[in-house]
Design an enzyme around this catalytic site. Structure first.
Site: not given
Length: 306
Positions: A130-131
């Site tokens: 995930d970012k």
């Protein structure tokens, strides 16, 4: 007219994916149009978008007028290297950086690495983070390595452990979370995941193993090892158990997140860090053990809590 010879970096790729990568700035609609019209030739013959290329194939591409917006060009950037050889690269990804462009993000780790290493013939993401998540990220430098590494992840030969800080006192006896997850889109088009019953047709079985590392007055530092790699798995599993991750802006405690952002540590990210990864080397088969230390901002928060 361009005549491109397929090297090891392009071997095994579909024709459409090969052209999208080679013709930087070309819209996908244009790539598919020139394939359908027969303007693209492979070894002098027509080819379909899903044609698999081999080393030595000659791809003929018609003249194209491409306009690449300079503001969308990824800046060249290297990332902290944890391990590197001729087959793969392991980096310590910072929080707040997407692994690739798309969904409103013009570029990510892989685009920036390709700009920083123009001599590299092949750089591809092995898996995703995930970012908002920091930590170990693998990039393959050869197609054979990519296929082998992705097989390890698919067949659960890659053992991943994350460090995370959650709200509240995690119960010592709660060591396994076996809760199915369902991925969906909100009315605004945002990706979300929710816990569902095991017999829910839309759910996919998801398993996380939890170990308490340290207890604080109102928090617990955990090691979470995932047996399945579902989207947002750790975030949703922990939130579902009543102990959301500190700083999680999708499934967390938003009021507490604001307090921590204004507190002594000025903590403004999600406390989820891919700290450990063990898997076979894609060529030698030997155990490859990778570790990424807790990031300074996360450690500063822990020091404040201590």
């Amino acid at each position: 007219m361009q005549h491109l010879t397929v090297d090891e970096g392009g071997a095994g790729q579909r024709l459409d994916n090969f052209l999208i990568k080679v013709l930087k700035g070309a819209p996908k609609t244009l790539v598919y149009r020139i394939i359908r019209s027969g303007e693209v030739r492979v070894n002098k013959g027509r080819a379909a978008a899903d044609t698999r290329l081999e080393v030595g194939d000659e791809v003929r591409v018609p003249p194209l007028r491409l306009t690449e917006k300079t503001e969308n060009v990824a800046p060249a950037r290297e990332f902290p290297v944890l391990f590197e050889d001729e087959y793969l690269l392991a980096i310590n990804k910072p929080a707040g950086v997407a692994v690739h462009g798309g969904s409103g993000v013009s570029h990510g780790v892989i685009e920036q690495l390709r700009r920083a290493r123009p001599q590299a013939k092949f750089l591809e993401l092995v898996h995703r983070l995930d970012k908002e998540t920091s930590g170990i990220l693998l990039i393959a430098k050869k197609r054979g390595a990519l296929v082998a590494l992705q097989d390890y992840f698919r067949h659960r030969q890659a053992h991943k452990t994350y460090a995370t800080l959650v709200i509240g006192a995690w119960p010592e006896q709660k060591k396994v979370i076996d809760v199915a997850l369902h991925k969906y889109l909100t009315a605004e088009g945002e990706r979300r995941v929710k816990a569902v019953a095991q017999d829910d047709d839309a759910g996919r079985r998801s398993i996380s193993i939890v170990r308490v590392v340290q207890r604080y007055e109102q928090y617990s530092l955990l090691d979470v090892t995932i047996k399945t790699g579902r989207t947002h798995q750790i975030r949703v599993h922990l939130s579902h158990e009543g102990h959301p991750i500190v700083g999680d802006d999708k499934y967390g405690d938003f009021a507490l997140n604001k307090q921590l952002a204004k507190g002594d540590a000025r903590f403004v990210r999600m406390f989820l860090h891919a700290r450990y990864l063990r898997l076979p080397h894609p060529v030698t088969g030997e155990d490859l053990v990778l570790e990424a230390p807790i990031p300074p901002d996360c450690q500063a928060l822990l020091d404040t809590l201590s």
